[in-house]
Enzyme design. Structure first.
Site, PDB file in Angstrom:
ATOM      1  N   GLU A  60     -72.245 -47.332  41.735  1.00 23.33           N
ATOM      2  CA  GLU A  60     -73.496 -47.091  42.470  1.00 23.33           C
ATOM      3  C   GLU A  60     -73.369 -47.557  43.911  1.00 23.33           C
ATOM      4  O   GLU A  60     -73.903 -46.937  44.823  1.00 23.33           O
ATOM      5  CB  GLU A  60     -74.636 -47.881  41.810  1.00 23.33           C
ATOM      6  CG  GLU A  60     -75.122 -47.306  40.505  1.00 23.33           C
ATOM      7  CD  GLU A  60     -75.854 -45.987  40.690  1.00 23.33           C
ATOM      8  OE1 GLU A  60     -76.430 -45.762  41.768  1.00 23.33           O
ATOM      9  OE2 GLU A  60     -75.836 -45.176  39.746  1.00 23.33           O
ATOM     10  N   ARG A  65     -67.173 -58.236  52.067  1.00 22.32           N
ATOM     11  CA  ARG A  65     -67.436 -59.236  53.087  1.00 22.32           C
ATOM     12  C   ARG A  65     -66.200 -60.116  53.286  1.00 22.32           C
ATOM     13  O   ARG A  65     -65.421 -60.335  52.364  1.00 22.32           O
ATOM     14  CB  ARG A  65     -68.656 -60.081  52.755  1.00 22.32           C
ATOM     15  CG  ARG A  65     -68.490 -61.056  51.584  1.00 22.32           C
ATOM     16  CD  ARG A  65     -68.313 -62.480  52.091  1.00 22.32           C
ATOM     17  NE  ARG A  65     -68.079 -63.469  51.058  1.00 22.32           N
ATOM     18  CZ  ARG A  65     -66.895 -63.752  50.551  1.00 22.32           C
ATOM     19  NH1 ARG A  65     -65.831 -63.090  50.941  1.00 22.32           N
ATOM     20  NH2 ARG A  65     -66.738 -64.697  49.633  1.00 22.32           N
ATOM     21  N   SER A  71     -67.358 -70.987  57.006  1.00 29.13           N
ATOM     22  CA  SER A  71     -67.447 -71.195  55.550  1.00 29.13           C
ATOM     23  C   SER A  71     -66.090 -71.560  54.969  1.00 29.13           C
ATOM     24  O   SER A  71     -66.004 -72.352  54.023  1.00 29.13           O
ATOM     25  CB  SER A  71     -67.948 -69.941  54.849  1.00 29.13           C
ATOM     26  OG  SER A  71     -69.164 -69.547  55.375  1.00 29.13           O
ATOM     27  N   ARG A  99     -67.636 -56.297  46.249  1.00 33.38           N
ATOM     28  CA  ARG A  99     -68.582 -56.280  45.125  1.00 33.38           C
ATOM     29  C   ARG A  99     -68.866 -54.825  44.749  1.00 33.38           C
ATOM     30  O   ARG A  99     -69.268 -54.024  45.603  1.00 33.38           O
ATOM     31  CB  ARG A  99     -69.865 -57.001  45.511  1.00 33.38           C
ATOM     32  CG  ARG A  99     -70.800 -57.157  44.329  1.00 33.38           C
ATOM     33  CD  ARG A  99     -71.965 -58.061  44.651  1.00 33.38           C
ATOM     34  NE  ARG A  99     -71.562 -59.454  44.765  1.00 33.38           N
ATOM     35  CZ  ARG A  99     -72.250 -60.369  45.465  1.00 33.38           C
ATOM     36  NH1 ARG A  99     -73.334 -60.028  46.117  1.00 33.38           N
ATOM     37  NH2 ARG A  99     -71.832 -61.618  45.496  1.00 33.38           N
ATOM     38  N   GLU A 161     -61.054 -61.077  46.102  1.00 34.52           N
ATOM     39  CA  GLU A 161     -61.915 -61.294  44.931  1.00 34.52           C
ATOM     40  C   GLU A 161     -62.784 -60.055  44.735  1.00 34.52           C
ATOM     41  O   GLU A 161     -63.459 -59.618  45.666  1.00 34.52           O
ATOM     42  CB  GLU A 161     -62.822 -62.518  45.155  1.00 34.52           C
ATOM     43  CG  GLU A 161     -63.744 -62.765  43.969  1.00 34.52           C
ATOM     44  CD  GLU A 161     -64.711 -63.941  44.177  1.00 34.52           C
ATOM     45  OE1 GLU A 161     -64.327 -65.076  43.921  1.00 34.52           O
ATOM     46  OE2 GLU A 161     -65.848 -63.694  44.625  1.00 34.52           O
TER      47      GLU A 161
END
Ligand code: GTP
Ligand code: MG
Length: 262
Positions: A60, A65, A71, A99, A161
Site C-alpha cells: 500500500e 528515512r 540521532s 517501512r 532496516e
C-alpha cells in the site's frame, strides 16, 4: 587549519583528527543513502511489477528515512559506542530504514520472501513481532538486510532496516508512538490498557480482511477457470479495455519515497 589559541581549545592534531572523523561520517552517511536507494529500488520494482503484471499490489505504501546525524550520535552515546564511523557502522543497524505497509499479513511474508530471495540481499537478522507481538501490542516484521553498493573503488555492503506491517498495524504503531513521546515514555496505565485492546481489535480486523480477500481471490480463480474452460483456451481472458502497452510504459507513480536530507 585550526590554530590553538592561548593554550585552550583544539590543537592542530585534534583538529585534524576531528576533521578526519567528520569526513568519515559524511562518507558513511552517503553510503547509507545509496544503500537506502538500492533497497527502495528493489521494493519499488516489486510493487510496480505486481501492479502491472499481476494486476494487484501487495504494497500500500513505501516510506524511507535516514537517521539524522544527531540521532546517530545520541544513540551511539546511549549505548556507549565510540563516536567513530567504523564503530557506528558496526553497531547500529537502523541508520537506513524502509517501512513497507502491506494490505494483508500474507503480503508481508510474501514481500519478505521476495526480498530475501534476491541474490544480492543478505538477511542479517529477523524479528517477527507478528508471530510474537511485544507486550504493549506492537506488531511488525523487522528485517535487517544488507545490500551491495558499488562505489568507484570498492563494493560496500550497506545495512538497511526494513519494517513490514499491515495498514492496521501501522495505524496502531503511529498512535502508540505519538502517545509514547507525549507522555515521555511513561504511558498512563489506562492508555496502556486501551492500546492493548486496540491492538487486539486491529489484529481481528486484519484477520477478517484477510479472510474476505482470500475468499474473493478464490472466487476470481474459479471464475477464471470457468472462463478459460468455456472459451476452450488456456490463456487467461484479456479484460476488455485493459491497456496492455500503456501499462508497460506508464511511469511509476506515488512511490512515497521520503529520504530525509542530511
Ligand atoms: P531501537 O533501539 O528502537 O532501534 O530498538 P531495537 O534495536 O530493540 O529494535 P526493534 O526491532 O525492537 O525496534 C526497532 C524499531 O521498531 C523502532 O525504532 C520503532 O520504529 C519500531 N518499534 C519497535 N517497538 C515499537 C513499539 O513498541 N511501538 C512503536 N510504535 N514502534 C516500535
Ligand atoms: Mg531504531
Amino acid at each position: 587549519m585550526f590554530r590553538q589559541i592561548d593554550g585552550e581549545g583544539a590543537s592542530d592534531t585534534d583538529a585534524a583528527e576531528l576533521r578526519e572523523i567528520a569526513l568519515g561520517f559524511r562518507r558513511l552517511l552517503m553510503t547509507y543513502r545509496f544503500g537506502l536507494d538500492e533497497m527502495m529500488t528493489k521494493v519499488t520494482i516489486l510493487r510496480e511489477e505486481f501492479r502491472h503484471i499481476h494486476d494487484y499490489t501487495p504494497i500500500e505504501h513505501i516510506g524511507s528515512r535516514m537517521k539524522s546525524f544527531e540521532s546517530i550520535l545520541a544513540k551511539a552515546n546511549r549505548r556507549g559506542i565510540p563516536l567513530r564511523p567504523d564503530a557506528v557502522r558496526d553497531s547500529l543497524t537502523d541508520i537506513a530504514g524502509v517501512r513497507i505497509t502491506c494490505s494483508f499479513v500474507t503480503d508481508i511474508y510474501r514481500m519478505r520472501d521476495l526480498l530475501i530471495g534476491q541474490r544480492d540481499v543478505t538477511l542479517l537478522q529477523e524479528k517477527d513481532y507478528i508471530a510474537e507481538p511485544k507486550a504493549n501490542g506492537y506488531k511488525s516484521l523487522h528485517l535487517i538486510l544488507s545490500v551491495p553498493v558499488y562505489l568507484s573503488d570498492r563494493i560496500e555492503q550497506v545495512v538497511v532496516e526494513v519494517q513490514l506491517r499491515t495498514i492496521a498495524m501501522d495505524f496502531w504503531a503511529s498512535l502508540e508512538h505519538k502517545i509514547y513521546y507525549k507522555y515521555d515514555r511513561e504511558i498512563p496505565p489506562h492508555l496502556t490498557a486501551a492500546l492493548a485492546a486496540a491492538a487486539t481489535e486491529a489484529a481481528t480486523l486484519d484477520a477478517t480482511m484477510q479472510r474476505i480477500h482470500s475468499e474473493v481471490q478464490e472466487l476470481a480463480r474459479d471464475g477464471d477457470a470457468a472462463g478459460a474452460a468455456g472459451s476452450g483456451g488456456s490463456d487467461a481472458p484479456v479484460r476488455a479495455g485493459a491497456p496492455i502497452i500503456a501499462t508497460i510504459v506508464e511511469p511509476p507513480s506515488d512511490l512515497g519515497h521520503r529520504t530525509v536530507a542530511l
